[in-house]
Design a protein around this motif. Sequence first.
Motif, PDB file in Angstrom:
ATOM      1  N   ARG A 127       0.849  -1.195   0.000  1.00 20.67           N
ATOM      2  CA  ARG A 127       0.000   0.000   0.000  1.00 20.67           C
ATOM      3  C   ARG A 127       0.881   1.241   0.000  1.00 20.67           C
ATOM      4  O   ARG A 127       1.824   1.339   0.790  1.00 20.67           O
ATOM      5  N   CYS A 128       0.573   2.177  -0.885  1.00 26.73           N
ATOM      6  CA  CYS A 128       1.250   3.463  -0.874  1.00 26.73           C
ATOM      7  C   CYS A 128       0.571   4.288   0.210  1.00 26.73           C
ATOM      8  O   CYS A 128      -0.613   4.613   0.087  1.00 26.73           O
ATOM      9  N   THR A 146      -3.306   3.922  -1.907  1.00 23.75           N
ATOM     10  CA  THR A 146      -3.705   2.920  -2.905  1.00 23.75           C
ATOM     11  C   THR A 146      -2.969   1.611  -2.637  1.00 23.75           C
ATOM     12  O   THR A 146      -1.765   1.617  -2.391  1.00 23.75           O
ATOM     13  N   TYR A 164      -1.512  -1.925  -4.009  1.00 26.24           N
ATOM     14  CA  TYR A 164      -1.041  -2.530  -5.252  1.00 26.24           C
ATOM     15  C   TYR A 164      -0.789  -4.014  -5.073  1.00 26.24           C
ATOM     16  O   TYR A 164      -0.213  -4.444  -4.072  1.00 26.24           O
ATOM     17  N   ARG A 175       4.754  -3.516  -5.357  1.00 27.40           N
ATOM     18  CA  ARG A 175       5.634  -2.570  -6.050  1.00 27.40           C
ATOM     19  C   ARG A 175       6.497  -1.833  -5.035  1.00 27.40           C
ATOM     20  O   ARG A 175       6.079  -1.620  -3.899  1.00 27.40           O
ATOM     21  N   CYS A 181       5.182   3.704  -6.017  1.00 27.80           N
ATOM     22  CA  CYS A 181       3.798   3.923  -6.443  1.00 27.80           C
ATOM     23  C   CYS A 181       3.814   4.637  -7.803  1.00 27.80           C
ATOM     24  O   CYS A 181       4.452   5.679  -7.939  1.00 27.80           O
ATOM     25  N   THR A 195       1.626   6.354  -9.195  1.00 25.47           N
ATOM     26  CA  THR A 195       0.954   7.657  -9.169  1.00 25.47           C
ATOM     27  C   THR A 195       1.802   8.690  -8.426  1.00 25.47           C
ATOM     28  O   THR A 195       2.003   9.800  -8.899  1.00 25.47           O
ATOM     29  N   CYS A 196       2.314   8.304  -7.251  1.00 25.05           N
ATOM     30  CA  CYS A 196       3.048   9.279  -6.415  1.00 25.05           C
ATOM     31  C   CYS A 196       4.537   9.323  -6.740  1.00 25.05           C
ATOM     32  O   CYS A 196       5.230  10.265  -6.338  1.00 25.05           O
ATOM     33  N   SER A 254       6.488   8.490  -2.942  1.00 18.68           N
ATOM     34  CA  SER A 254       6.141   7.223  -2.278  1.00 18.68           C
ATOM     35  C   SER A 254       7.359   6.484  -1.739  1.00 18.68           C
ATOM     36  O   SER A 254       7.217   5.475  -1.054  1.00 18.68           O
ATOM     37  N   MET A 281       5.937   2.639   1.087  1.00 16.80           N
ATOM     38  CA  MET A 281       5.160   1.491   0.623  1.00 16.80           C
ATOM     39  C   MET A 281       5.152   0.437   1.737  1.00 16.80           C
ATOM     40  O   MET A 281       6.206  -0.042   2.152  1.00 16.80           O
TER      41      MET A 281
END
Lengths: 385, 134
Positions: B21-22, B27, B29, B33, B36, B38-39, B43, B47
């Motif tokens: 989770r970021c 969010t 994932y 990952r 992130c 998006t970030c 991020s 994470m």
Amino acid sequence: MRDVYILGVGTTKFGELWDLSLRELASEAGLKAIMDAGIYAEDVDALYGANTSGGQFVDQEQIAALIADYSGITELNIPSIRIEAGSASGGAALMQAYLAVKSGQYSTVVVGGVEKMTDVPSEVATEIIGGSLDAEWETFFGATECSIAAMIARRHEFEGKAKRENYAMLPVISHKHASMNDTSHFKNVIKIEDVINASPVAEPLTVFDNAPISDGASALVISADLKKINNASHPIKIKSSSAANDFLSLHDRKSVDSFRAVKKSSDSALSLAGLDIGKIDALEIHDSYSIAALIQLEEILGKDAVKMTEGNDFYFNSSKPLNVSGGLKAHGNPLGTSGLYQAVEATVQLRGKAGQRQVKDPRNFLIHNMGGLGTTSVSTVIGVD
Amino acid sequence: MSEVPRFWRESRHRYRLVGTRCTNCDTLYFPPRVICPTCRRESVGKMKEEEMSGAGEIYSFTVVHDGLEQFKMQIPYVMALVKMKEGPFLTAQIVDCSPEEVKIGTKVTATLRKVRSEGKAGIIQYGYKFTICP
């Protein structure tokens, strides 16, 4: 920056070419391109070789070095680099070669693609083709590339965007065009019922929704050297080339039944060429799977694309000729070669030398080559001045 | 050829559906990952691993008739895009059912199964598959 022209093109036949090795295929295409351009090895500044999976198909890496070596140009120490971008390797290599010439570092470059796929059994080939997916999170669990395409198709139909017949029509068009092309893997004409009722590979997709496993090589000579351009019998201009990428895996994308990278790269290529889609006389797209072809058309042509599959618009003698080469589906899909063969076809058509399948007076072709299913997208505009 | 570390590295994610989770944009994932998408640099270091429940529904699917050598004995088998209750999508087999029972929207739950093995005497690799909820 300076203009870049295609001086010469060459291709082998595509198909199950048991008696030809990877190096023989590559040098045949390269030699044909050089002869067509009317140049000599001394005129070549660099070689870009496209190949997707030679390491797995024939245990060979450093493929560009091998091609240069067996094409007899190694005494000249010509730099020879392989480009790999999955099944977009050909388009990616063409783009890199174009940029290298445009930049001014090189004047004349040979860009060639080769894939030798039929030295392994078809299940092994399926596994190797799956190498363009995520090995740890897709292939590991049993996904094949066709199964991913099938899931795109299922969702696309569920969303009501198209019917089975809309994408089943695309292999029919490709086979019709391939029947008029001497270098095609398949020359048989098929009907829409043949596509829908053939044996299933990954439902709803059948064997006729899939491009074949083919051997083949294609090459181009490109140049910005005015003297060579003036000497060439039919120089054709590369007006732009642009690429875009999306997430590797379908499961990571916001939409599973659209290809946003295709929209990006094609819009960008058109804009760099100073053209809108209405000025594109014919398209060569990456019909590795029928559904993938339909979604590319939706991204490139917009909403009308689905409706256009219901008429005759996409035939070579109609309003928006599509895959007049026969496409990957019927002309053949030797992975790393496919994007370069698209450019060979565009050149031959723009020269007016495509014989029976000649598009009437074309001025601009948009070719679209793709790695995986919408992951890597390369669009190139080729035309006459 | 043994590939022990390669599969051992992912084992906890595959056995227990552990994603990341970021904590910058909240969010989750899966697959996990490090960054992130998006970030991005916001991020880094934010994470956090998080286990999913295993509950999901079928978003799309196919019945595979011509598959990989490793899965030949299972043909025809169902591959699906599963939308997990927590948000992420993943690619997995649907098992213990006939293909006709599988529909878009069908509720499924994760189960730990043998996925493949390296030959008859080789290492057995485990991971998630999904079954239809009763």
